[in-house]
Scaffold this motif. Sequence first.
Motif, PDB file in Angstrom:
ATOM      1  N   LYS A  70      42.337  47.698  45.892  1.00  0.00           N
ATOM      2  CA  LYS A  70      41.740  48.740  45.056  1.00  0.00           C
ATOM      3  C   LYS A  70      41.992  48.581  43.555  1.00  0.00           C
ATOM      4  N   VAL A  71      43.091  47.918  43.167  1.00  0.00           N
ATOM      5  CA  VAL A  71      43.352  47.790  41.725  1.00  0.00           C
ATOM      6  C   VAL A  71      42.288  46.900  41.082  1.00  0.00           C
ATOM      7  N   ASP A  72      42.223  46.958  39.755  1.00  0.00           N
ATOM      8  CA  ASP A  72      41.201  46.202  39.030  1.00  0.00           C
ATOM      9  C   ASP A  72      41.583  44.746  38.812  1.00  0.00           C
ATOM     10  N   VAL A  73      42.880  44.464  38.781  1.00  0.00           N
ATOM     11  CA  VAL A  73      43.343  43.089  38.579  1.00  0.00           C
ATOM     12  C   VAL A  73      44.767  42.961  39.119  1.00  0.00           C
ATOM     13  N   VAL A  74      45.091  41.753  39.610  1.00  0.00           N
ATOM     14  CA  VAL A  74      46.430  41.493  40.153  1.00  0.00           C
ATOM     15  C   VAL A  74      47.075  40.367  39.364  1.00  0.00           C
ATOM     16  N   TYR A  75      48.285  40.619  38.874  1.00  0.00           N
ATOM     17  CA  TYR A  75      49.073  39.583  38.195  1.00  0.00           C
ATOM     18  C   TYR A  75      50.096  39.046  39.190  1.00  0.00           C
ATOM     19  N   SER A  76      50.218  37.718  39.227  1.00  0.00           N
ATOM     20  CA  SER A  76      51.043  37.079  40.242  1.00  0.00           C
ATOM     21  C   SER A  76      51.930  36.004  39.633  1.00  0.00           C
ATOM     22  N   GLU A  77      53.160  35.917  40.154  1.00  0.00           N
ATOM     23  CA  GLU A  77      54.074  34.869  39.695  1.00  0.00           C
ATOM     24  C   GLU A  77      53.559  33.484  40.067  1.00  0.00           C
ATOM     25  N   ASP A  78      52.947  33.367  41.237  1.00  0.00           N
ATOM     26  CA  ASP A  78      52.409  32.093  41.716  1.00  0.00           C
ATOM     27  C   ASP A  78      51.051  32.376  42.370  1.00  0.00           C
ATOM     28  N   THR A  79      49.970  32.127  41.648  1.00  0.00           N
ATOM     29  CA  THR A  79      48.639  32.474  42.154  1.00  0.00           C
ATOM     30  C   THR A  79      48.274  31.675  43.398  1.00  0.00           C
ATOM     31  N   ARG A  80      48.810  30.465  43.539  1.00  0.00           N
ATOM     32  CA  ARG A  80      48.522  29.668  44.741  1.00  0.00           C
ATOM     33  C   ARG A  80      49.076  30.368  45.984  1.00  0.00           C
ATOM     34  N   GLN A  81      50.300  30.856  45.879  1.00  0.00           N
ATOM     35  CA  GLN A  81      50.917  31.570  46.997  1.00  0.00           C
ATOM     36  C   GLN A  81      50.175  32.871  47.291  1.00  0.00           C
ATOM     37  N   THR A  82      49.776  33.565  46.234  1.00  0.00           N
ATOM     38  CA  THR A  82      49.097  34.849  46.406  1.00  0.00           C
ATOM     39  C   THR A  82      47.698  34.668  46.982  1.00  0.00           C
ATOM     40  N   LYS A  83      47.019  33.577  46.637  1.00  0.00           N
ATOM     41  CA  LYS A  83      45.702  33.294  47.230  1.00  0.00           C
ATOM     42  C   LYS A  83      45.822  33.128  48.742  1.00  0.00           C
ATOM     43  N   GLY A 140      41.775  52.215  30.962  1.00  0.00           N
ATOM     44  CA  GLY A 140      41.598  52.995  32.179  1.00  0.00           C
ATOM     45  C   GLY A 140      41.662  52.189  33.458  1.00  0.00           C
ATOM     46  N   LEU A 141      42.115  50.929  33.383  1.00  0.00           N
ATOM     47  CA  LEU A 141      42.193  50.072  34.560  1.00  0.00           C
ATOM     48  C   LEU A 141      43.539  50.231  35.260  1.00  0.00           C
ATOM     49  N   ASN A 142      43.552  49.987  36.564  1.00  0.00           N
ATOM     50  CA  ASN A 142      44.795  49.946  37.325  1.00  0.00           C
ATOM     51  C   ASN A 142      45.156  48.494  37.609  1.00  0.00           C
ATOM     52  N   VAL A 143      46.460  48.201  37.554  1.00  0.00           N
ATOM     53  CA  VAL A 143      46.935  46.817  37.628  1.00  0.00           C
ATOM     54  C   VAL A 143      48.031  46.725  38.689  1.00  0.00           C
ATOM     55  N   ALA A 144      48.063  45.584  39.399  1.00  0.00           N
ATOM     56  CA  ALA A 144      49.149  45.319  40.345  1.00  0.00           C
ATOM     57  C   ALA A 144      49.905  44.081  39.901  1.00  0.00           C
ATOM     58  N   LEU A 145      51.207  44.059  40.199  1.00  0.00           N
ATOM     59  CA  LEU A 145      52.052  42.905  39.913  1.00  0.00           C
ATOM     60  C   LEU A 145      52.759  42.499  41.204  1.00  0.00           C
ATOM     61  N   VAL A 146      52.670  41.208  41.559  1.00  0.00           N
ATOM     62  CA  VAL A 146      53.373  40.697  42.732  1.00  0.00           C
ATOM     63  C   VAL A 146      54.170  39.467  42.322  1.00  0.00           C
TER      64      VAL A 146
END
Length: 291
Positions: free
Chosen positions: A50-63, A97-103
């Motif tokens: 549901k969030v507008d964008v996700v920030y990730s420490e390692d995008t390969r792992q998160t994909k 006004g965006l919501n953001v996630a961090l993993v």
Amino acid sequence: MEVIVMKLGECMGDNMWQISYDDKPTLYLVATPIGNMQDMTFRAIDTLKKVDVVYSEDTRQTKFLFANFGIENRLITCNDINELTVAKKIVLSLSKGLNVALVSDRGTPIISDPGYKVVQLVQKAGYNVVSIPGACALIPALITSGLESESFLFLGFLNKKNIQKKLTSLVDEEHTLIFYESPHRVISTLKLMYKIFGDRRVSISREITKLHESIYRGYLKDAIKLESICGEIVIVVEGNKNNYEIDMDLVLNVDIYVKNGLTLMEAIKKVAKDRSMPKSDVYNEYHRRKQ
């Protein structure tokens, strides 16, 4: 004395109540599995969708994580190198006004992973920061260790440049101690712990939640004889129960008291009392070995 009464949501400098679910733009700190994909929560999946964008420490792992749970979202890297720059971008997104996630790559963000600078800047900007709880290696390691869990101190990864100084500063801690460690350093760290702490009870957990999870429970004097320990490791050490100085090297025992503020003679007297030894014997042995 002036009494300050604040309403929920009211801000005064750094003092503020957060109303977590007031529809204000929010940064979500989302925990992800550390090994077993079944540890992913429904709430984490829903948030990442549901969030507008996700920030990730390692995008390969998160994909890989996204593919497992049918999550489709924009991924941007946030790591130790670019964290401050990313923090400013996240605040800008929230201001629109965006919501953001961090993993993180695995586990709970910020626990021995990037994210602290992001949270600090987002909070100062007045936006919400909400945790989506889940997997975190230190808690399973603690509760399966068999050691006291009422109070504990988490140290994460020790800095190899001052590891001896840091461990020395923990000698008198009564709380159970929890450390993360890498496979190539774990045996040398255990040997240093034995030298500084004496022979305490210890639990070593490796590959938590994974197929080859295993837990060693015993004493430091035996743990240092282990040949090798592979995988992601959590060390849990019993706190000081006031009976470990006797097992510690005498010279190191005296030196620790000196580093903690005693004079040399005060330290020798204290060690003599701890060990039920004549003060003259401790004095002579200390100076003989210091020569």
